[in-house]
Design a protein around this motif. Structure first.
Motif, PDB file in Angstrom:
ATOM      1  N   VAL A  10       0.848  -1.203   0.000  1.00 16.30           N
ATOM      2  CA  VAL A  10       0.000   0.000   0.000  1.00 16.30           C
ATOM      3  C   VAL A  10       0.874   1.240   0.000  1.00 16.30           C
ATOM      4  N   GLY A  11       1.940   1.216   0.819  1.00 14.81           N
ATOM      5  CA  GLY A  11       2.841   2.356   0.847  1.00 14.81           C
ATOM      6  C   GLY A  11       3.480   2.593  -0.499  1.00 14.81           C
ATOM      7  N   LEU A  12       3.930   1.538  -1.151  1.00 12.45           N
ATOM      8  CA  LEU A  12       4.503   1.682  -2.484  1.00 12.45           C
ATOM      9  C   LEU A  12       3.471   2.195  -3.476  1.00 12.45           C
ATOM     10  N   GLY A  13       2.220   1.701  -3.356  1.00 16.55           N
ATOM     11  CA  GLY A  13       1.167   2.151  -4.264  1.00 16.55           C
ATOM     12  C   GLY A  13       0.902   3.628  -4.106  1.00 16.55           C
ATOM     13  N   ALA A  14       0.922   4.124  -2.861  1.00 20.52           N
ATOM     14  CA  ALA A  14       0.682   5.547  -2.625  1.00 20.52           C
ATOM     15  C   ALA A  14       1.782   6.386  -3.254  1.00 20.52           C
ATOM     16  N   ILE A  15       3.027   5.931  -3.142  1.00 24.36           N
ATOM     17  CA  ILE A  15       4.127   6.658  -3.772  1.00 24.36           C
ATOM     18  C   ILE A  15       3.925   6.705  -5.276  1.00 24.36           C
ATOM     19  N   GLY A  16       3.519   5.566  -5.844  1.00 24.07           N
ATOM     20  CA  GLY A  16       3.297   5.523  -7.290  1.00 24.07           C
ATOM     21  C   GLY A  16       2.243   6.506  -7.729  1.00 24.07           C
ATOM     22  N   MET A  17       1.169   6.618  -6.956  1.00 25.00           N
ATOM     23  CA  MET A  17       0.126   7.569  -7.301  1.00 25.00           C
ATOM     24  C   MET A  17       0.644   9.000  -7.197  1.00 25.00           C
ATOM     25  N   ALA A  18       1.490   9.264  -6.203  1.00 26.07           N
ATOM     26  CA  ALA A  18       1.978  10.617  -6.002  1.00 26.07           C
ATOM     27  C   ALA A  18       2.785  11.105  -7.191  1.00 26.07           C
ATOM     28  N   VAL A  19       3.475  10.227  -7.862  1.00 24.01           N
ATOM     29  CA  VAL A  19       4.267  10.643  -9.026  1.00 24.01           C
ATOM     30  C   VAL A  19       3.525  10.379 -10.321  1.00 24.01           C
ATOM     31  N   GLY A  20       2.246  10.044 -10.214  1.00 25.95           N
ATOM     32  CA  GLY A  20       1.406   9.936 -11.407  1.00 25.95           C
ATOM     33  C   GLY A  20       1.501   8.616 -12.119  1.00 25.95           C
ATOM     34  N   ALA A  21       1.955   7.551 -11.426  1.00 27.07           N
ATOM     35  CA  ALA A  21       2.040   6.246 -12.065  1.00 27.07           C
ATOM     36  C   ALA A  21       1.801   5.170 -11.037  1.00 27.07           C
ATOM     37  N   ALA A  37       3.996 -14.619  -1.804  1.00 28.47           N
ATOM     38  CA  ALA A  37       3.832 -14.711  -0.359  1.00 28.47           C
ATOM     39  C   ALA A  37       2.436 -14.367   0.101  1.00 28.47           C
ATOM     40  N   ASP A  38       1.699 -13.622  -0.690  1.00 28.78           N
ATOM     41  CA  ASP A  38       0.402 -13.116  -0.272  1.00 28.78           C
ATOM     42  C   ASP A  38      -0.581 -13.120  -1.432  1.00 28.78           C
ATOM     43  N   PRO A  39      -1.630 -13.934  -1.363  1.00 26.05           N
ATOM     44  CA  PRO A  39      -2.549 -14.067  -2.495  1.00 26.05           C
ATOM     45  C   PRO A  39      -3.467 -12.890  -2.721  1.00 26.05           C
ATOM     46  N   THR A  40      -3.352 -11.804  -1.933  1.00 25.62           N
ATOM     47  CA  THR A  40      -4.181 -10.644  -2.264  1.00 25.62           C
ATOM     48  C   THR A  40      -3.726  -9.992  -3.552  1.00 25.62           C
ATOM     49  N   GLY A  41      -2.503 -10.207  -3.969  1.00 26.26           N
ATOM     50  CA  GLY A  41      -2.004  -9.575  -5.185  1.00 26.26           C
ATOM     51  C   GLY A  41      -1.569  -8.148  -4.931  1.00 26.26           C
ATOM     52  N   ILE A  42      -1.684  -7.284  -5.936  1.00 27.23           N
ATOM     53  CA  ILE A  42      -1.184  -5.917  -5.874  1.00 27.23           C
ATOM     54  C   ILE A  42      -2.246  -5.014  -5.275  1.00 27.23           C
ATOM     55  N   THR A  43      -1.800  -4.077  -4.421  1.00 26.79           N
ATOM     56  CA  THR A  43      -2.725  -3.074  -3.914  1.00 26.79           C
ATOM     57  C   THR A  43      -2.286  -1.701  -4.365  1.00 26.79           C
ATOM     58  N   ALA A  44      -3.248  -0.824  -4.599  1.00 29.00           N
ATOM     59  CA  ALA A  44      -2.988   0.575  -4.933  1.00 29.00           C
ATOM     60  C   ALA A  44      -4.262   1.345  -4.669  1.00 29.00           C
ATOM     61  N   LEU A  45      -4.165   2.649  -4.668  1.00 33.80           N
ATOM     62  CA  LEU A  45      -5.357   3.457  -4.473  1.00 33.80           C
ATOM     63  C   LEU A  45      -6.289   3.314  -5.664  1.00 33.80           C
ATOM     64  N   GLN A  53      -8.738   1.174  -0.965  1.00 32.26           N
ATOM     65  CA  GLN A  53      -7.619   0.437  -1.538  1.00 32.26           C
ATOM     66  C   GLN A  53      -8.168  -0.648  -2.455  1.00 32.26           C
ATOM     67  N   TYR A  54      -7.374  -1.031  -3.429  1.00 30.26           N
ATOM     68  CA  TYR A  54      -7.792  -2.068  -4.376  1.00 30.26           C
ATOM     69  C   TYR A  54      -7.167  -3.401  -3.991  1.00 30.26           C
ATOM     70  N   TYR A  55      -8.020  -4.419  -3.838  1.00 33.67           N
ATOM     71  CA  TYR A  55      -7.551  -5.767  -3.553  1.00 33.67           C
ATOM     72  C   TYR A  55      -8.102  -6.725  -4.606  1.00 33.67           C
ATOM     73  N   SER A  56      -7.281  -7.647  -5.028  1.00 34.29           N
ATOM     74  CA  SER A  56      -7.732  -8.709  -5.918  1.00 34.29           C
ATOM     75  C   SER A  56      -6.918  -9.963  -5.622  1.00 34.29           C
ATOM     76  N   VAL A  57      -7.540 -11.115  -5.715  1.00 31.98           N
ATOM     77  CA  VAL A  57      -6.818 -12.365  -5.485  1.00 31.98           C
ATOM     78  C   VAL A  57      -6.480 -13.048  -6.803  1.00 31.98           C
ATOM     79  N   THR A  58      -6.778 -12.390  -7.904  1.00 36.91           N
ATOM     80  CA  THR A  58      -6.450 -12.926  -9.229  1.00 36.91           C
ATOM     81  C   THR A  58      -5.638 -11.890  -9.993  1.00 36.91           C
ATOM     82  N   ASP A  59      -5.020 -12.319 -11.077  1.00 36.31           N
ATOM     83  CA  ASP A  59      -4.179 -11.425 -11.859  1.00 36.31           C
ATOM     84  C   ASP A  59      -4.977 -10.332 -12.560  1.00 36.31           C
ATOM     85  N   GLN A  60      -6.220 -10.641 -12.950  1.00 36.88           N
ATOM     86  CA  GLN A  60      -7.046  -9.680 -13.662  1.00 36.88           C
ATOM     87  C   GLN A  60      -8.448  -9.683 -13.073  1.00 36.88           C
ATOM     88  N   GLN A  61      -9.054  -8.496 -13.006  1.00 33.68           N
ATOM     89  CA  GLN A  61     -10.436  -8.449 -12.552  1.00 33.68           C
ATOM     90  C   GLN A  61     -11.349  -8.872 -13.696  1.00 33.68           C
TER      91      GLN A  61
END
Length: 228
Positions: A10-21, A37-45, A53-61
């Motif tokens: 989540v922290g990394l995702g917030a940084i990514g949003m701050a720089v527009g990516a 290590a964690d089946p929630t997958g990638i999180t971001a705003l 926050q965005y959570y998904s347990v699969t590669d694509q929604q």
């Protein structure tokens, strides 16, 4: 350690949003390691998500066409049915303004929700003798959840078609998602596609990873959050 790893993401995702990516190729290796290590997958705003926050347990929604969407309800019922968005819109609508609390600690306060009470949907299919619980399945093909019949009949449990004043977006689990106000967010299954009425609770996706089946806010998972 599942969701603790996600909090780092989540922290990394917030940084990514701050720089527009958003986190993409530059951290592909790190993302793969976290997913392992964690089946929630990638999180971001979630864009325009008011702090969600965005959570998904699969590669694509899943990609869902609202015009062909169907919610199937069956199992121990007298009249199994398939509900389109038009069917859901024709039923009595309930509006709630309640918090959304994630078990990882973040909360979005005073979210407007609109939809059909799950109890009203159950009345349409008429559960039979022996019906004790629901198994809920996501159109992502992987995520599952559960509720007892008593929990499902609470007035603050919705089959939600609108949130934040607009139709539920794909990122938020639309066109139809579950919203279970008094429980942590992992019970509010996104991309709701099926409801099976059965004789007993079958633990859902996250319960298989150690989370509590009865996810009452402030009373479960070792957290002391104030109830919504």
């Amino acid at each position: 350690m599942g969701r603790r790893v996600v909090l780092g993401m989540v922290g990394l995702g917030a940084i990514g949003m701050a720089v527009g990516a958003r986190l993409q190729d530059s951290v592909g290796g790190a993302i793969s390691a976290v997913q392992a290590a964690d089946p929630t997958g990638i999180t971001a705003l979630v864009p325009g998500g008011s702090g969600f926050q965005y959570y998904s347990v699969t590669d694509q929604q899943p990609s869902v066409d609202p015009t062909s969407y169907r919610l199937t309800v069956g199992g121990l019922v007298s009249a199994a049915r398939s509900f389109s968005l038009r069917d859901l819109a024709a039923m009595p609508q309930t509006e709630l303004v309640r918090d959304f609390q994630c078990v990882t600690g973040w909360r979005v306060k005073s979210v407007p929700w609109t939809g059909v009470r799950l109890s009203d949907l159950l009345d349409e299919v008429m559960p039979t003798a022996g019906a004790k619980a629901l198994r809920l399945t996501s159109l992502d093909g992987t995520y599952t959840e559960s509720l007892t019949l008593e929990q499902a009949r609470r007035p603050d449990v919705l089959v939600a078609t609108r949130m934040l004043g607009a139709p539920v977006t794909a990122d938020h689990g639309g066109p139809v998602r579950l919203y279970v106000a008094p429980m942590y967010g992992y019970k509010s299954l996104k991309w709701l596609g099926g409801i099976e009425v059965g004789p007993a609770v079958r633990p859902g996706y996250w319960e298989d990873y150690g989370y509590e089946v009865d996810a009452w806010i402030g009373k479960s998972n070792g957290r002391g959050d104030a109830p919504v």
